[in-house]
Design a protein around this motif. Structure first.
Motif, mmCIF file in Angstrom:
data_model
loop_
_atom_site.group_PDB
_atom_site.id
_atom_site.type_symbol
_atom_site.label_atom_id
_atom_site.label_comp_id
_atom_site.label_asym_id
_atom_site.label_seq_id
_atom_site.Cartn_x
_atom_site.Cartn_y
_atom_site.Cartn_z
ATOM 1 N N THR A 235 0.762 -1.307 0.247
ATOM 2 C CA THR A 235 0.121 0.497 0.140
ATOM 3 C C THR A 235 0.634 1.091 -0.265
ATOM 4 N N ARG A 236 0.208 2.109 -0.989
ATOM 5 C CA ARG A 236 0.364 3.259 -0.387
ATOM 6 C C ARG A 236 -0.271 4.819 -0.061
ATOM 7 N N VAL A 237 0.332 5.406 0.315
ATOM 8 C CA VAL A 237 -1.192 6.613 0.977
ATOM 9 C C VAL A 237 -0.562 8.044 -0.740
ATOM 10 N N HIS A 310 11.159 4.443 -2.167
ATOM 11 C CA HIS A 310 11.423 4.810 -0.774
ATOM 12 C C HIS A 310 11.122 3.750 0.214
ATOM 13 N N ARG A 311 10.086 3.214 0.249
ATOM 14 C CA ARG A 311 9.317 2.087 1.452
ATOM 15 C C ARG A 311 10.193 -0.047 1.147
ATOM 16 N N ILE A 312 11.171 0.077 -0.256
ATOM 17 C CA ILE A 312 11.649 -0.995 -0.386
ATOM 18 C C ILE A 312 11.951 -1.735 0.902
ATOM 19 N N CYS A 313 11.561 -2.712 1.086
ATOM 20 C CA CYS A 313 11.750 -4.238 2.207
ATOM 21 C C CYS A 313 13.276 -3.878 2.143
ATOM 22 N N LEU A 314 13.799 -3.243 3.539
ATOM 23 C CA LEU A 314 15.035 -3.128 4.510
ATOM 24 C C LEU A 314 15.792 -3.829 4.883
HETATM 25 C C1 HEM Z 1 12.056 -13.103 2.330
HETATM 26 C C2 HEM Z 1 11.618 -12.434 2.274
HETATM 27 C C3 HEM Z 1 11.301 -11.502 2.542
HETATM 28 C C4 HEM Z 1 9.967 -11.185 1.719
HETATM 29 C C5 HEM Z 1 9.100 -11.703 1.563
HETATM 30 C C6 HEM Z 1 10.028 -9.335 2.321
HETATM 31 C C7 HEM Z 1 8.759 -8.649 1.927
HETATM 32 C C8 HEM Z 1 8.986 -7.593 2.289
HETATM 33 C C9 HEM Z 1 7.358 -6.370 1.359
HETATM 34 C C10 HEM Z 1 6.786 -6.930 0.023
HETATM 35 C C11 HEM Z 1 8.076 -5.359 1.919
HETATM 36 C C12 HEM Z 1 6.897 -3.970 1.821
HETATM 37 C C13 HEM Z 1 7.924 -2.833 0.264
HETATM 38 C C14 HEM Z 1 7.286 -2.163 -0.168
HETATM 39 O O1 HEM Z 1 5.522 -1.373 0.839
HETATM 40 O O2 HEM Z 1 7.077 -1.527 -1.063
HETATM 41 C C15 HEM Z 1 8.610 -4.977 3.424
HETATM 42 C C16 HEM Z 1 8.974 -4.089 3.804
HETATM 43 C C17 HEM Z 1 9.624 -4.081 4.943
HETATM 44 N N1 HEM Z 1 10.429 -5.192 5.462
HETATM 45 FE FE1 HEM Z 1 10.919 -7.161 4.212
HETATM 46 N N2 HEM Z 1 10.370 -8.688 3.875
HETATM 47 C C18 HEM Z 1 11.628 -9.978 3.514
HETATM 48 C C19 HEM Z 1 12.882 -10.062 5.402
HETATM 49 C C20 HEM Z 1 12.415 -8.952 5.877
HETATM 50 C C21 HEM Z 1 13.863 -8.916 6.868
HETATM 51 C C22 HEM Z 1 14.608 -10.149 7.198
HETATM 52 C C23 HEM Z 1 13.448 -7.995 7.787
HETATM 53 C C24 HEM Z 1 14.390 -7.509 8.506
HETATM 54 C C25 HEM Z 1 15.198 -7.763 8.724
HETATM 55 C C26 HEM Z 1 12.420 -6.796 6.407
HETATM 56 C C27 HEM Z 1 12.657 -5.877 7.203
HETATM 57 C C28 HEM Z 1 11.232 -5.068 6.469
HETATM 58 C C29 HEM Z 1 11.082 -3.289 7.017
HETATM 59 C C30 HEM Z 1 11.887 -2.631 8.012
HETATM 60 C C31 HEM Z 1 9.725 -3.382 6.396
HETATM 61 C C32 HEM Z 1 9.337 -1.805 5.936
HETATM 62 C C33 HEM Z 1 10.352 -0.710 5.517
HETATM 63 C C34 HEM Z 1 9.562 0.509 5.531
HETATM 64 O O3 HEM Z 1 8.518 0.886 5.566
HETATM 65 O O4 HEM Z 1 10.125 1.675 4.992
HETATM 66 N N3 HEM Z 1 12.095 -7.640 5.886
HETATM 67 N N4 HEM Z 1 8.716 -6.496 3.046
#
Ligand code: HEM
Length: 370
Positions: A235-237, A310-314
Motif C-alpha cells: 500500500t501507498r498513501v 523509498h519503502r522497499i523492504c529494508l
Molecule cells: C524473504 C523475506 C522477506 C520478504 C518477502 C519481504 C517482503 C517485504 C515487502 C513486500 C515489504 C513492503 C515493501 C513495499 O511496500 O514496497 C517489506 C517491507 C519491510 N521489510 Fe521485508 N521482507 C522480507 C524479509 C525482511 C527481513 C529479514 C527484514 C528485517 C530484518 C525485513 C524488514 C522490512 C522492513 C523494516 C520493511 C518496511 C520498510 C519501510 O516501510 O520503509 N524484511 N518487506
C-alpha cells in the motif's frame, strides 16, 4: 539510519552466524526418529525455528533455543509479538485514517518489557566484558551512542527483525520446499547445482559470495515467491495530487484510462494479482524456475517481491540470505516429498497480512547418504 546495517558487508558477517544456526537445523533433522526412511514434518513450523534462531542471534545476540525447546522463551515471545497485532496492523494499513481515531498498541506491554530486558542485559554484559560483537545489535547500539538512543529505542530497531523479518522468510522457505517437493526433477537439478558449487569452491564450502551466483537456486526461490507470494498487496498513501494515465507503450490488455488521485488516497498495489496474471507469466499456475533464468524484462516490470521505491523492504538482503542458506542445507541433505497430510488447495489463515497456510505444509524428509 538503519539501512547501513543491511549492506552486503554487514550481511557477510551475519552469514557466519546463520551458518551456526544452519548446523543446528541439520542436527535437529538428523535426530528425528524416522529421518532415514522418511520423517513427516510441518514445514512452516520447521522454518520458523530456523529464522527465529537467526533473528535471536543476529538481532539480539542470544541463543533462541528454537530447535532444542518446542516452547522456548524466545519462541513464545515471537508468537505473542505477532499474534495480537497483525489484524490491527492490517486494518491500519488499509484504513490509515483509523489510526488517528483510535489509539492501538500493536505490541503487548509484557513483550515490549521482555525485549527491552534482553537488549539491556546483552548490552550491559558486552560493555562490562569489553565485547565487540559482529551482529546487528552491535550496529544499532553504536547507532544508539551516536544518536543518544535509549534501550527502548534500540530495542525498537532490533524488533524490526521480529515484525518483518522472521515470519516472512520462514514462509518463503516453506513454500520453496513445498514446490520442490512436488517437482522431484527440479529438486534434483537444484541439488546438483549445490553439490557442484561446493565441489568447485576453494574451501569446499558454499560462501556468502556463492549465494548470488547460484542461478538455479535463485530461480527456484523467485519462482516460488511468484507462485506463492507471502504478501498479496503493498500500500501507498498519496502525498501529492496526481493524475495517473495509462502510458501509450503499456501492454495492449491494459484498459486505457486517466484517474485523478487525491491526497490521502490509499493506493493498493496488487502484487499477488500480477504474479498470477497470464499476460506476464505463461502458465501462471505452473512452477517453472526456468522463467527466472532468462533476462525477461516483462517479469522485471511486475515482479517486485520486496516492494519498491523509498519503502522497499529494508531487510531484503538478510531475508534472501537466510532463505538461500536454509534451502541449500535442506535440499543438499534431504529428499523432500509431499505428504498426504497437506490439504490442497491451500487455505490461508484469515486476518493476517501474510499468507500462512491454515492446515500446515506437511512434507516428508528423507536423509540422503553421501
Ligand atoms: C524473504 C523475506 C522477506 C520478504 C518477502 C519481504 C517482503 C517485504 C515487502 C513486500 C515489504 C513492503 C515493501 C513495499 O511496500 O514496497 C517489506 C517491507 C519491510 N521489510 Fe521485508 N521482507 C522480507 C524479509 C525482511 C527481513 C529479514 C527484514 C528485517 C530484518 C525485513 C524488514 C522490512 C522492513 C523494516 C520493511 C518496511 C520498510 C519501510 O516501510 O520503509 N524484511 N518487506
Amino acid at each position: 539510519m538503519l539501512s547501513p546495517g543491511f549492506t552486503s558487508g554487514k550481511m557477510k558477517t551475519l552469514f557466519h552466524l546463520i551458518e551456526q544456526v544452519n548446523e543446528r537445523l541439520l542436527t535437529y533433522l538428523d535426530l528425528k526418529p524416522d529421518i532415514a526412511t522418511g520423517q513427516t514434518l510441518e514445514t512452516q513450523n520447521l522454518c520458523r525455528r530456523f529464522t527465529l534462531d537467526n533473528v535471536a542471534l543476529s538481532a539480539f545476540g542470544i541463543d533462541g533455543q528454537s530447535f532444542e525447546n518446542d516452547e522456548s522463551d524466545f519462541m513464545k515471545l515471537a508468537t505473542s509479538f505477532i499474534a495480537p497485532g497483525t489484524f490491527a496492523l492490517s486494518m491500519l494499513q488499509t484504513f490509515p485514517l483509523a489510526s488517528r481515531l483510535i489509539s492501538l498498541k500493536v505490541i503487548p506491554k509484557k513483550v515490549e518489557e521482555a525485549l527491552i530486558q534482553i537488549v539491556s542485559d546483552v548490552l550491559d554484559h558486552r560493555n562490562k566484558s569489553d565485547i565487540v560483537a559482529n551482529d546487528f545489535l552491535q550496529f544499532i547500539s553504536e547507532l544508539g551512542e551516536k544518536h543518544q538512543l535509549n534501550y527502548a529505542e534500540i530495542t525498537g530497531h532490533a524488533a524490526t527483525f521480529f515484525e518483518d523479518g522472521y515470519e516472512t522468510s520462514a514462509l518463503v522457505i516453506s513454500y520453496v520446499l513445498f514446490n520442490l517437493s512436488r517437482h522431484p526433477e527440479i529438486q534434483q537439478r537444484l541439488r546438483s547445482e549445490i553439490l557442484h558449487t561446493e565441489k568447485t569452491s576453494v574451501t569446499g564450502k558454499i560462501t556468502y559470495e556463492h549465494l548470488g551466483t547460484m542461478s538455479y537456486l535463485n530461480a527456484c526461490i523467485y519462482e516460488s515467491m511468484r507462485l506463492c507470494p507471502v504478501l498479496e498487496h503493498f500500500t501507498r498513501v498519496c502525498k501529492r495530487p496526481y493524475t495517473y494515465k495509462t502510458a501509450n507503450e503499456s501492454p495492449a490488455h491494459l484498459k486505457r484510462m486517466t484517474v485523478k488521485i487525491d491526497v490521502g488516497t490509499v493506493c493498493i498495489i496488487p502484487f499477488g494479482g500480477f504474479c498470477h496474471d497470464r499476460h506476464y507469466f505463461e502458465d501462471p499456475k505452473e512452477y517453472k524456475p526456468e522463467r527466472f533464468l532468462n533476462d525477461n524484462s516483462s517479469i522485471k516490470n511486475v515482479f517486485h517481491p520486496f516492494g519498491g521505491g523509498h519503502r522497499i523492504c529494508l531487510g531484503q538482503r538478510f531475508g534472501i540470505m537466510q532463505v538461500r542458506m536454509g534451502v541449500i542445507q535442506i535440499i543438499k541433505n534431504f529428499q523432500v516429498s509431499l505428504s498426504s497430510q497437506t490439504k490442497l488447495p491451500f487455505e490461508f489463515l484469515p486476518w493476517t497480512i501474510l499468507n500462512k497456510v491454515k492446515h500446515g505444509v506437511w512434507l516428508i524428509y528423507k536423509k540422503i547418504q553421501y
